[in-house]
Design a protein around this motif. Structure first.
Motif, PDB file in Angstrom:
ATOM      1  N   LEU A  95      -3.277  -1.856  -2.558  1.00  0.00           N
ATOM      2  CA  LEU A  95      -2.299  -1.014  -3.335  1.00  0.00           C
ATOM      3  C   LEU A  95      -2.703   0.132  -3.845  1.00  0.00           C
ATOM      4  O   LEU A  95      -1.867   1.226  -3.868  1.00  0.00           O
ATOM      5  N   GLY A  96      -4.064   0.434  -4.246  1.00  0.00           N
ATOM      6  CA  GLY A  96      -4.632   1.784  -4.735  1.00  0.00           C
ATOM      7  C   GLY A  96      -4.255   1.983  -6.226  1.00  0.00           C
ATOM      8  O   GLY A  96      -3.816   1.008  -6.977  1.00  0.00           O
ATOM      9  N   PRO A  97      -4.566   2.979  -6.592  1.00  0.00           N
ATOM     10  CA  PRO A  97      -4.587   3.240  -8.164  1.00  0.00           C
ATOM     11  C   PRO A  97      -3.300   3.758  -8.738  1.00  0.00           C
ATOM     12  O   PRO A  97      -3.172   3.920 -10.022  1.00  0.00           O
ATOM     13  N   VAL A  98      -2.349   4.296  -7.823  1.00  0.00           N
ATOM     14  CA  VAL A  98      -1.167   4.757  -8.373  1.00  0.00           C
ATOM     15  C   VAL A  98       0.077   4.310  -7.632  1.00  0.00           C
ATOM     16  O   VAL A  98       0.998   4.276  -8.273  1.00  0.00           O
ATOM     17  N   ASN A  99       0.040   3.993  -6.586  1.00  0.00           N
ATOM     18  CA  ASN A  99       1.369   3.405  -5.706  1.00  0.00           C
ATOM     19  C   ASN A  99       1.800   2.118  -6.473  1.00  0.00           C
ATOM     20  O   ASN A  99       1.004   1.320  -7.081  1.00  0.00           O
ATOM     21  N   LYS A 100       3.170   1.740  -6.351  1.00  0.00           N
ATOM     22  CA  LYS A 100       3.909   0.821  -6.867  1.00  0.00           C
ATOM     23  C   LYS A 100       4.695  -0.020  -5.736  1.00  0.00           C
ATOM     24  O   LYS A 100       5.214  -0.992  -6.371  1.00  0.00           O
ATOM     25  N   ASN A 101       4.253   0.239  -4.515  1.00  0.00           N
ATOM     26  CA  ASN A 101       5.106  -0.587  -3.620  1.00  0.00           C
ATOM     27  C   ASN A 101       4.004  -0.931  -2.441  1.00  0.00           C
ATOM     28  O   ASN A 101       3.242  -0.032  -2.201  1.00  0.00           O
ATOM     29  N   LEU A 102       4.108  -2.102  -2.189  1.00  0.00           N
ATOM     30  CA  LEU A 102       3.192  -2.606  -1.294  1.00  0.00           C
ATOM     31  C   LEU A 102       3.745  -3.393  -0.165  1.00  0.00           C
ATOM     32  O   LEU A 102       4.557  -4.431  -0.722  1.00  0.00           O
ATOM     33  N   ILE A 103       3.490  -3.311   1.189  1.00  0.00           N
ATOM     34  CA  ILE A 103       3.799  -4.148   2.159  1.00  0.00           C
ATOM     35  C   ILE A 103       2.715  -5.151   2.551  1.00  0.00           C
ATOM     36  O   ILE A 103       1.623  -4.667   2.681  1.00  0.00           O
ATOM     37  N   LEU A 104       3.111  -6.371   2.249  1.00  0.00           N
ATOM     38  CA  LEU A 104       1.929  -7.261   2.741  1.00  0.00           C
ATOM     39  C   LEU A 104       2.432  -7.858   4.233  1.00  0.00           C
ATOM     40  O   LEU A 104       3.159  -8.589   4.456  1.00  0.00           O
TER      41      LEU A 104
ATOM     42  N   ILE B 113      11.494   5.535  -3.043  1.00  0.00           N
ATOM     43  CA  ILE B 113      10.448   4.703  -3.483  1.00  0.00           C
ATOM     44  C   ILE B 113       8.851   5.488  -3.474  1.00  0.00           C
ATOM     45  O   ILE B 113       8.189   5.094  -4.019  1.00  0.00           O
ATOM     46  N   GLY B 114       8.760   6.621  -2.614  1.00  0.00           N
ATOM     47  CA  GLY B 114       7.644   7.282  -2.324  1.00  0.00           C
ATOM     48  C   GLY B 114       6.851   6.730  -1.537  1.00  0.00           C
ATOM     49  O   GLY B 114       7.103   5.882  -0.436  1.00  0.00           O
ATOM     50  N   ASP B 115       5.626   6.691  -1.832  1.00  0.00           N
ATOM     51  CA  ASP B 115       4.501   6.346  -0.926  1.00  0.00           C
ATOM     52  C   ASP B 115       4.298   4.933  -1.009  1.00  0.00           C
ATOM     53  O   ASP B 115       4.530   4.156  -1.859  1.00  0.00           O
ATOM     54  N   ILE B 116       3.897   4.288   0.380  1.00  0.00           N
ATOM     55  CA  ILE B 116       3.966   2.687   0.489  1.00  0.00           C
ATOM     56  C   ILE B 116       2.495   2.541   0.733  1.00  0.00           C
ATOM     57  O   ILE B 116       1.832   3.160   1.586  1.00  0.00           O
ATOM     58  N   SER B 117       1.992   1.386   0.193  1.00  0.00           N
ATOM     59  CA  SER B 117       0.598   0.597   0.630  1.00  0.00           C
ATOM     60  C   SER B 117       0.916  -0.343   1.430  1.00  0.00           C
ATOM     61  O   SER B 117       1.851  -0.996   1.669  1.00  0.00           O
ATOM     62  N   TYR B 118      -0.350  -0.623   2.326  1.00  0.00           N
ATOM     63  CA  TYR B 118      -0.183  -1.836   3.094  1.00  0.00           C
ATOM     64  C   TYR B 118      -1.659  -2.543   2.951  1.00  0.00           C
ATOM     65  O   TYR B 118      -2.606  -2.108   2.828  1.00  0.00           O
ATOM     66  N   HIS B 119      -1.307  -4.078   3.130  1.00  0.00           N
ATOM     67  CA  HIS B 119      -2.370  -5.005   2.962  1.00  0.00           C
ATOM     68  C   HIS B 119      -2.273  -5.899   4.143  1.00  0.00           C
ATOM     69  O   HIS B 119      -1.274  -6.545   4.523  1.00  0.00           O
ATOM     70  N   GLN B 120      -3.216  -6.046   4.933  1.00  0.00           N
ATOM     71  CA  GLN B 120      -3.313  -6.695   5.968  1.00  0.00           C
ATOM     72  C   GLN B 120      -3.542  -8.338   5.931  1.00  0.00           C
ATOM     73  O   GLN B 120      -3.841  -8.644   4.770  1.00  0.00           O
ATOM     74  N   TYR B 121      -2.684  -9.112   6.583  1.00  0.00           N
ATOM     75  CA  TYR B 121      -2.352 -10.536   6.494  1.00  0.00           C
ATOM     76  C   TYR B 121      -3.836 -11.086   6.733  1.00  0.00           C
ATOM     77  O   TYR B 121      -4.509 -11.091   7.574  1.00  0.00           O
ATOM     78  N   GLU B 122      -4.068 -12.119   5.480  1.00  0.00           N
ATOM     79  CA  GLU B 122      -5.130 -12.934   5.616  1.00  0.00           C
ATOM     80  C   GLU B 122      -4.820 -14.457   5.598  1.00  0.00           C
ATOM     81  O   GLU B 122      -5.714 -15.233   5.212  1.00  0.00           O
ATOM     82  N   GLY B 123      -3.419 -14.535   5.653  1.00  0.00           N
ATOM     83  CA  GLY B 123      -3.192 -16.068   5.613  1.00  0.00           C
ATOM     84  C   GLY B 123      -2.374 -16.340   4.309  1.00  0.00           C
ATOM     85  O   GLY B 123      -2.387 -15.148   3.514  1.00  0.00           O
ATOM     86  N   ILE B 124      -2.010 -17.430   3.852  1.00  0.00           N
ATOM     87  CA  ILE B 124      -1.412 -17.872   2.723  1.00  0.00           C
ATOM     88  C   ILE B 124      -2.236 -17.294   1.384  1.00  0.00           C
ATOM     89  O   ILE B 124      -3.686 -17.877   1.449  1.00  0.00           O
ATOM     90  N   SER B 125      -2.125 -16.511   0.381  1.00  0.00           N
ATOM     91  CA  SER B 125      -3.028 -16.107  -0.505  1.00  0.00           C
ATOM     92  C   SER B 125      -3.416 -17.030  -1.502  1.00  0.00           C
ATOM     93  O   SER B 125      -2.597 -17.106  -2.577  1.00  0.00           O
ATOM     94  N   ILE B 126      -4.372 -17.960  -1.089  1.00  0.00           N
ATOM     95  CA  ILE B 126      -4.821 -18.897  -2.098  1.00  0.00           C
ATOM     96  C   ILE B 126      -6.299 -18.661  -2.516  1.00  0.00           C
ATOM     97  O   ILE B 126      -6.662 -19.428  -3.512  1.00  0.00           O
ATOM     98  N   ASN B 127      -6.990 -17.668  -1.946  1.00  0.00           N
ATOM     99  CA  ASN B 127      -8.180 -17.359  -2.135  1.00  0.00           C
ATOM    100  C   ASN B 127      -8.347 -16.293  -3.133  1.00  0.00           C
ATOM    101  O   ASN B 127      -8.161 -15.083  -2.870  1.00  0.00           O
ATOM    102  N   ALA B 128      -9.343 -16.585  -4.138  1.00  0.00           N
ATOM    103  CA  ALA B 128      -9.573 -15.395  -5.209  1.00  0.00           C
ATOM    104  C   ALA B 128     -10.270 -14.346  -4.636  1.00  0.00           C
ATOM    105  O   ALA B 128      -9.917 -13.206  -5.264  1.00  0.00           O
ATOM    106  N   GLU B 129     -10.920 -14.562  -3.426  1.00  0.00           N
ATOM    107  CA  GLU B 129     -11.559 -13.433  -2.854  1.00  0.00           C
ATOM    108  C   GLU B 129     -10.936 -12.325  -2.390  1.00  0.00           C
ATOM    109  O   GLU B 129     -11.209 -11.253  -1.943  1.00  0.00           O
TER     110      GLU B 129
END
Length: 267
Positions: free
Chosen positions: A171-180, A146-162
């Motif tokens: 996620l970045g411009p090319v990666n296709k796999n993200l760990i939340l 699967i190659g490179d993995i991106s990471y996104h820090q937890y901000e609570g349940i994702s209900i805010n458009a911000e």
């Protein structure tokens, strides 16, 4: 317009008797079938999590009606929304959508036109890895594929458009796999088949890591990590295979299973 004579270039046995164009109906069937695949694999979670697909040639994406199990999803029950989250077509139910589906998936579809499909789940081992400080370790062939993995820090349940802009940046411009972090995993693809293939390898990599760490008592020094040039070679090789078929053979092998079990997803 109902179209009874539908020749599917993907060699799927389909008859389009819906109001949708053949192209949209095919995407709907593929996505509904993939919901059934995830349920069959045991990666679903009651009525939560989302698999999405953009309708080609539009700014609309499809996702599940909020209240249906994955094994209940059908081609016509899928809800079409635009990139602002507005429901364009409620599908065959009046259940509406879960806002988190729009916040997470809508952000990616809007920012990454190269991505046609996104798949997000909370499978237990993948959540465990999402909670692990070091994330996914490069210890299995599945993790190399699967190659490179991106990471996104937890901000609570994702209900805010911000949060959408931060998800896109993570996620970045090319990666296709993200760990939340503390949440789950998400895989993308330039077609539904590729997204499913990436997700399958992602989950397997997480399962292997959880088992391996339990074997060594969490001591990462006991893990055999191949040299980076070997890992990179495996990633490039797998990418060349994917480029030839975008996971289509792998997806079709599982499609045949769910079609044989219950083909009501085509409705």
């Amino acid at each position: 317009m109902i179209q009874n004579n539908f020749t599917c270039s993907d060699n799927l046995s389909l008859i389009n008797e819906t109001k949708y164009s053949d192209e949209e109906y095919l995407i709907r069937v593929k996505l509904a079938a993939t919901y059934r695949m995830i349920a069959h694999l045991g990666w679903d979670e009651l009525i939560y999590n989302h698999l999405t697909a953009r309708i080609p040639g539009t700014d609309y994406m499809l996702l599940n009606a909020f209240g249906m199990r994955f094994d209940e999803v059908t081609a016509t029950s899928l809800v079409a929304i635009d990139m602002s989250g507005k429901i364009i077509d409620a599908g065959s139910t009046d259940l509406g959508i879960n806002k988190t589906g729009y916040v997470i998936h809508g952000a990616i579809h809007r920012a990454r036109p190269d991505i046609l499909s996104t798949m997000h789940i909370h499978q237990e081992d993948s959540v465990a890895v999402a909670c692990y400080k070091d994330g996914l370790l490069p210890i299995s062939q599945n993790s190399f594929i699967i190659g490179d993995i991106s990471y996104h820090q937890y901000e609570g349940i994702s209900i805010n458009a911000e949060e959408q802009q931060r998800i896109i940046k993570s996620l970045g411009p090319v990666n296709k796999n993200l760990i939340l972090r503390n949440h789950g995993i998400l895989s993308c693809g330039n077609c539904i088949e590729e997204a499913f293939f990436n997700l399958y390898q992602f989950v397997k990599a997480c399962e292997i890591q959880v088992k391996m760490l339990s074997m060594v008592g969490g001591d990462v020094s006991k893990l055999d990590v191949p040299a980076k040039e070997i890992r990179d070679f495996s990633t490039r090789t797998a990418a060349s295979f994917t480029a030839q078929g975008n996971g289509k053979k792998e997806w079709k092998c599982y499609y045949r299973i769910v079609e044989k079990l219950d083909d009501s997803f085509k409705k």
